[in-house]
Motif scaffolding. Sequence first.
Motif, PDB file in Angstrom:
ATOM      1  N   VAL B  46       0.841  -1.194   0.000  1.00 29.46           N
ATOM      2  CA  VAL B  46       0.000   0.000   0.000  1.00 29.46           C
ATOM      3  C   VAL B  46       0.875   1.242   0.000  1.00 29.46           C
ATOM      4  O   VAL B  46       1.752   1.400   0.850  1.00 29.46           O
ATOM      5  CB  VAL B  46      -0.951   0.018   1.224  1.00 29.46           C
ATOM      6  N   ASP B  47       0.637   2.085  -0.984  1.00 30.74           N
ATOM      7  CA  ASP B  47       1.410   3.316  -1.124  1.00 30.74           C
ATOM      8  C   ASP B  47       0.495   4.470  -0.700  1.00 30.74           C
ATOM      9  O   ASP B  47      -0.457   4.801  -1.407  1.00 30.74           O
ATOM     10  CB  ASP B  47       1.825   3.428  -2.596  1.00 30.74           C
ATOM     11  N   VAL B  48       0.755   5.046   0.487  1.00 26.29           N
ATOM     12  CA  VAL B  48      -0.151   6.065   1.022  1.00 26.29           C
ATOM     13  C   VAL B  48       0.334   7.480   0.699  1.00 26.29           C
ATOM     14  O   VAL B  48       1.500   7.802   0.906  1.00 26.29           O
ATOM     15  CB  VAL B  48      -0.302   5.931   2.561  1.00 26.29           C
ATOM     16  N   THR B  49      -0.563   8.302   0.190  1.00 31.32           N
ATOM     17  CA  THR B  49      -0.294   9.742   0.058  1.00 31.32           C
ATOM     18  C   THR B  49      -1.212  10.417   1.061  1.00 31.32           C
ATOM     19  O   THR B  49      -2.419  10.194   1.043  1.00 31.32           O
ATOM     20  CB  THR B  49      -0.643  10.243  -1.358  1.00 31.32           C
ATOM     21  N   GLN B  50      -0.642  11.214   1.946  1.00 33.41           N
ATOM     22  CA  GLN B  50      -1.450  11.841   2.995  1.00 33.41           C
ATOM     23  C   GLN B  50      -1.412  13.354   2.841  1.00 33.41           C
ATOM     24  O   GLN B  50      -0.338  13.950   2.741  1.00 33.41           O
ATOM     25  CB  GLN B  50      -0.893  11.427   4.351  1.00 33.41           C
ATOM     26  N   LEU B  51      -2.572  13.970   2.793  1.00 30.51           N
ATOM     27  CA  LEU B  51      -2.639  15.416   2.543  1.00 30.51           C
ATOM     28  C   LEU B  51      -3.620  16.102   3.481  1.00 30.51           C
ATOM     29  O   LEU B  51      -4.508  15.460   4.038  1.00 30.51           O
ATOM     30  CB  LEU B  51      -3.103  15.667   1.097  1.00 30.51           C
ATOM     31  N   GLY B  52      -3.487  17.433   3.590  1.00 29.95           N
ATOM     32  CA  GLY B  52      -4.469  18.231   4.317  1.00 29.95           C
ATOM     33  C   GLY B  52      -5.766  18.272   3.506  1.00 29.95           C
ATOM     34  O   GLY B  52      -5.756  17.995   2.302  1.00 29.95           O
ATOM     35  N   GLU B  53      -6.855  18.648   4.154  1.00 27.35           N
ATOM     36  CA  GLU B  53      -8.171  18.585   3.519  1.00 27.35           C
ATOM     37  C   GLU B  53      -8.230  19.398   2.209  1.00 27.35           C
ATOM     38  O   GLU B  53      -8.692  18.898   1.185  1.00 27.35           O
ATOM     39  CB  GLU B  53      -9.188  19.130   4.524  1.00 27.35           C
ATOM     40  N   ASP B  54      -7.752  20.639   2.257  1.00 25.92           N
ATOM     41  CA  ASP B  54      -7.811  21.496   1.070  1.00 25.92           C
ATOM     42  C   ASP B  54      -6.914  20.962  -0.045  1.00 25.92           C
ATOM     43  O   ASP B  54      -7.278  20.969  -1.215  1.00 25.92           O
ATOM     44  CB  ASP B  54      -7.374  22.929   1.415  1.00 25.92           C
ATOM     45  N   GLN B  55      -5.721  20.510   0.354  1.00 30.80           N
ATOM     46  CA  GLN B  55      -4.777  20.017  -0.645  1.00 30.80           C
ATOM     47  C   GLN B  55      -5.291  18.722  -1.276  1.00 30.80           C
ATOM     48  O   GLN B  55      -5.124  18.496  -2.468  1.00 30.80           O
ATOM     49  CB  GLN B  55      -3.392  19.764  -0.016  1.00 30.80           C
ATOM     50  N   LEU B  56      -5.946  17.905  -0.457  1.00 29.91           N
ATOM     51  CA  LEU B  56      -6.531  16.657  -0.961  1.00 29.91           C
ATOM     52  C   LEU B  56      -7.579  16.981  -2.024  1.00 29.91           C
ATOM     53  O   LEU B  56      -7.588  16.419  -3.118  1.00 29.91           O
ATOM     54  CB  LEU B  56      -7.188  15.915   0.207  1.00 29.91           C
ATOM     55  N   SER B  57      -8.431  17.933  -1.681  1.00 33.56           N
ATOM     56  CA  SER B  57      -9.494  18.331  -2.588  1.00 33.56           C
ATOM     57  C   SER B  57      -8.915  18.889  -3.902  1.00 33.56           C
ATOM     58  O   SER B  57      -9.379  18.555  -4.996  1.00 33.56           O
ATOM     59  CB  SER B  57     -10.341  19.375  -1.864  1.00 33.56           C
ATOM     60  N   ASP B  58      -7.869  19.719  -3.782  1.00 33.38           N
ATOM     61  CA  ASP B  58      -7.244  20.298  -4.977  1.00 33.38           C
ATOM     62  C   ASP B  58      -6.601  19.217  -5.837  1.00 33.38           C
ATOM     63  O   ASP B  58      -6.669  19.254  -7.060  1.00 33.38           O
ATOM     64  CB  ASP B  58      -6.167  21.324  -4.579  1.00 33.38           C
ATOM     65  N   GLN B  59      -5.966  18.255  -5.156  1.00 35.50           N
ATOM     66  CA  GLN B  59      -5.313  17.203  -5.931  1.00 35.50           C
ATOM     67  C   GLN B  59      -6.332  16.368  -6.707  1.00 35.50           C
ATOM     68  O   GLN B  59      -6.113  16.038  -7.868  1.00 35.50           O
ATOM     69  CB  GLN B  59      -4.492  16.296  -5.019  1.00 35.50           C
ATOM     70  N   TYR B  60      -7.447  16.047  -6.072  1.00 35.95           N
ATOM     71  CA  TYR B  60      -8.497  15.315  -6.785  1.00 35.95           C
ATOM     72  C   TYR B  60      -8.963  16.123  -7.988  1.00 35.95           C
ATOM     73  O   TYR B  60      -9.159  15.601  -9.072  1.00 35.95           O
ATOM     74  CB  TYR B  60      -9.691  15.039  -5.862  1.00 35.95           C
ATOM     75  N   ASN B  61      -9.165  17.414  -7.749  1.00 39.20           N
ATOM     76  CA  ASN B  61      -9.641  18.287  -8.814  1.00 39.20           C
ATOM     77  C   ASN B  61      -8.741  18.198 -10.043  1.00 39.20           C
ATOM     78  O   ASN B  61      -9.216  18.050 -11.168  1.00 39.20           O
ATOM     79  CB  ASN B  61      -9.609  19.728  -8.294  1.00 39.20           C
ATOM     80  N   VAL B  62      -7.441  18.297  -9.810  1.00 40.67           N
ATOM     81  CA  VAL B  62      -6.492  18.300 -10.920  1.00 40.67           C
ATOM     82  C   VAL B  62      -6.403  16.907 -11.553  1.00 40.67           C
ATOM     83  O   VAL B  62      -6.563  16.739 -12.762  1.00 40.67           O
ATOM     84  CB  VAL B  62      -5.098  18.749 -10.430  1.00 40.67           C
ATOM     85  N   LYS B  63      -6.200  15.902 -10.714  1.00 45.58           N
ATOM     86  CA  LYS B  63      -5.945  14.562 -11.248  1.00 45.58           C
ATOM     87  C   LYS B  63      -7.187  13.949 -11.897  1.00 45.58           C
ATOM     88  O   LYS B  63      -7.100  13.346 -12.959  1.00 45.58           O
ATOM     89  CB  LYS B  63      -5.428  13.654 -10.141  1.00 45.58           C
ATOM     90  N   LEU B  64      -8.330  14.080 -11.242  1.00 48.87           N
ATOM     91  CA  LEU B  64      -9.525  13.453 -11.797  1.00 48.87           C
ATOM     92  C   LEU B  64      -9.969  14.161 -13.065  1.00 48.87           C
ATOM     93  O   LEU B  64     -10.458  13.542 -14.001  1.00 48.87           O
ATOM     94  CB  LEU B  64     -10.656  13.440 -10.755  1.00 48.87           C
ATOM     95  N   ASN B  65      -9.777  15.478 -13.102  1.00 51.57           N
ATOM     96  CA  ASN B  65     -10.087  16.235 -14.313  1.00 51.57           C
ATOM     97  C   ASN B  65      -9.234  15.766 -15.478  1.00 51.57           C
ATOM     98  O   ASN B  65      -9.666  15.783 -16.627  1.00 51.57           O
ATOM     99  CB  ASN B  65      -9.823  17.724 -14.074  1.00 51.57           C
ATOM    100  N   ALA B  66      -7.991  15.377 -15.168  1.00 57.37           N
ATOM    101  CA  ALA B  66      -7.080  14.947 -16.225  1.00 57.37           C
ATOM    102  C   ALA B  66      -7.257  13.463 -16.541  1.00 57.37           C
ATOM    103  O   ALA B  66      -6.578  12.938 -17.415  1.00 57.37           O
ATOM    104  CB  ALA B  66      -5.642  15.227 -15.796  1.00 57.37           C
ATOM    105  N   GLY B  67      -8.148  12.798 -15.826  1.00 61.03           N
ATOM    106  CA  GLY B  67      -8.371  11.367 -16.077  1.00 61.03           C
ATOM    107  C   GLY B  67      -7.203  10.508 -15.621  1.00 61.03           C
ATOM    108  O   GLY B  67      -6.975   9.422 -16.167  1.00 61.03           O
ATOM    109  N   ALA B  68      -6.450  10.995 -14.606  1.00 59.25           N
ATOM    110  CA  ALA B  68      -5.261  10.266 -14.162  1.00 59.25           C
ATOM    111  C   ALA B  68      -5.637   8.903 -13.589  1.00 59.25           C
ATOM    112  O   ALA B  68      -6.652   8.767 -12.907  1.00 59.25           O
ATOM    113  CB  ALA B  68      -4.526  11.087 -13.109  1.00 59.25           C
ATOM    114  N   ASP B  69      -4.795   7.901 -13.877  1.00 60.34           N
ATOM    115  CA  ASP B  69      -5.085   6.568 -13.345  1.00 60.34           C
ATOM    116  C   ASP B  69      -4.134   6.200 -12.211  1.00 60.34           C
ATOM    117  O   ASP B  69      -4.054   5.050 -11.798  1.00 60.34           O
ATOM    118  CB  ASP B  69      -5.018   5.519 -14.467  1.00 60.34           C
ATOM    119  N   ASP B  70      -3.396   7.191 -11.706  1.00 59.33           N
ATOM    120  CA  ASP B  70      -2.447   6.862 -10.629  1.00 59.33           C
ATOM    121  C   ASP B  70      -3.026   7.060  -9.237  1.00 59.33           C
ATOM    122  O   ASP B  70      -2.307   7.148  -8.256  1.00 59.33           O
ATOM    123  CB  ASP B  70      -1.136   7.649 -10.795  1.00 59.33           C
TER     124      ASP B  70
END
Lengths: 317, 412
Positions: B46-70
């Motif tokens: 298990v490879d864990v990435t741990q982020l603060g609430e706002d940063q987590l939300s921003d990362q989803y925004n960027v990655k999911l918008n780009a269709g990232a599969d990572d």
Amino acid sequence: MSAVRTPRTDSPEAPAAPLDTTSAWSRWANHHRKWLFAAPAMAFVAVLIIFPVAWTGYLSLTDAEGSVRAESEFIGVQNYLDVLTDTDRFWPAVWRTVLFTGVVLFFEVVLGMAIALLLWRPFRGEKWVRVAILLPLVATPVAVGMMWRLIFDPNIGMANQLLGWIGIGPQPWLAGQHSALPTTMFIDIWQWTPMVVLILLAGLTSLSDEPQEAARIDGASSWQRFRHVTLPLLMPTVIVAILLRGIDALKTFDILYATKGRGGGSFHEVETLNVYAYGLSFDYNDYGVSSTVLIIFFLIIIGVMWALTYRKKGLGR
Amino acid sequence: MSLTACGGGDGGGDSKTVRVTLVNHVWTENIKKALPEFEKQSGLKVDVTQLGEDQLSDQYNVKLNAGADDLDVMMYRPLQEGKLFGKNKYLADLSEKAKADSAFEVGDFQAGPMQATTYEDKIVGLPIITEQEVLYYRKDLLTKSGFTAPPKTLDELKAQAAKVEADNPGVAGFVARTGKAAAVTQFSSFLFSFGGDFVDSSGKATVNTEQAKQAYAYYGGLLRDHGPENISTDMSWSEAMAIFTQGKAAFYTEANSLYKNATDPTKSKVVDTVGFAPFPAGPAGSKPYNIPSWALGVNDSSENKDNAWKFIQWAAGKEQSLAQQTAGVPGARTSVWANPASTATLPKDLAEANAASTANGVGHDRPLVVKVAQAREIVGQPIVDAITGKDAAASADTANAAFQKFLDDEAK
């Protein structure tokens, strides 16, 4: 740039043969080498600058929201009309951006000049003073923002405790609706004045001593020497400092985000164009409108850059 | 794209590495400690990435918008991002997998939280953390002012806050979140207890009803009159909690999941004197929120969905849920709540407050819309206006008109 060079023939060991056997590709490459060498950099610019700007420009003409992968409709300049007539968030953000940039730039250049002049001539302990002055510059803006946020906390912060010791009542600092923007300006000035000092000091040390000496012999006072000799000679460097800091100040984000959070505070009191565009993208998922704000912002920055570089060229003549 | 054929790299396919993105939370700290056990059991890494609430939300925004599969497993907020992610088809349909496993027993999850992680009849997430709003208070200050019990009603809360403040110069009677968007979730319990809500059953904006206006005036007024001396309008839980744990406030209304901040001696100066009580009753009774605050979902673009599910099966399974709840993180499993061991380690008064909130709770704490952040800013404006002494009723009227327009736009 010269064309293909003729091989040296003055030595018997250097035959003319290589020219004849050069392949067509080599000759072509030699003829177009300036383009070939520039190609990687041009590809880099195209991929990392032109494409994102073009894509943002395209998005600004659509009603993209929710997800950029979702279907969106081409709506022409509607977003631009909406944004440019928005007196609730957009124009206040423009005003704050201009105000923030203007104020921090003014103080950073004036203070930077004063400190650079003090550090210009050698003195005892000069090395330590220079290190101390440059310290704020090496810290990450987000960390700087968080540090000042703690210092300026109205209830448990150090700033109000210090004021209390000298008999001044607590100030709202970042918490106040009207004091938040000046406080963030102060933080920016604290962090970035050293950069201006660095640039101006480099400019000052490269100046020739003769005009100064001539002015001194003519009996000019320190102020007169600064006003009529040092400043005019230093002007191109000052413009470089203004250009670099101006663009940076225009797009300040980290300090504002770290001190007031998303939206620039509950009353959007420090919401500049950058903070507004960020909120539109990341909080509202309004990619069309956000792109519009960014394109307008981009045009403003290009305009300012053009005006400043034009002024610098004028001075160089 | 799969790299499995090339030797099982991390790129996708049935990779042996599951990439999990988690938020900074006590739950995450607990699960990280238990990870070796899962890795041993499953043979996965298990490879864990741990982020603060706002940063987590921003990362989803960027990655999911780009269709990232990572991203394989995503910890997300069902009430904040659930609808947006569902609408954008970012979350994989887990219905079949969840229902097929009898040991996992999907029917064991409480109905309200499950509803929040279901989109168009498909299970797209499994709730792992629930939250209820409770009253944090200082037992010593109440005793000093002659009160024998914490307030049972909002009127009593105001009276006790005023008395304690008067008796203890430098200590605020009450503290709570004040940031426009941040305060909305905690204000919601006040709104419900005054008999209001953000929208009515027909979907119309109702933040300017008489009940809502009273709730805004009460919450803002309490902070203005009895809040910290130099009150800001930017406080989220961390700032408000800091004031309370530094001993500078008598009462604090907040999510129960944050209680360890007040009882941990390394973070709090009020460890021995902090008490917990159910949310005080308003004219409509005590109606705190009782919500699923975090869930686990699978990125629909992930090529490692089977292994991602294995992680969720374990992390949201009965065993881990019991361990988490025993460690103080309220979950969403009925069987765990029914097990007395799950709350035995909580302070007694907190366990009672939790039980009361779970029984009376309302299943949401913010408007249930797609663009939640924008809606929170709109309905939160009267809160900050009330705190700063502006006309809260007029502000509620303005907010209602803006909120109705927002709802109409979103319905298009």
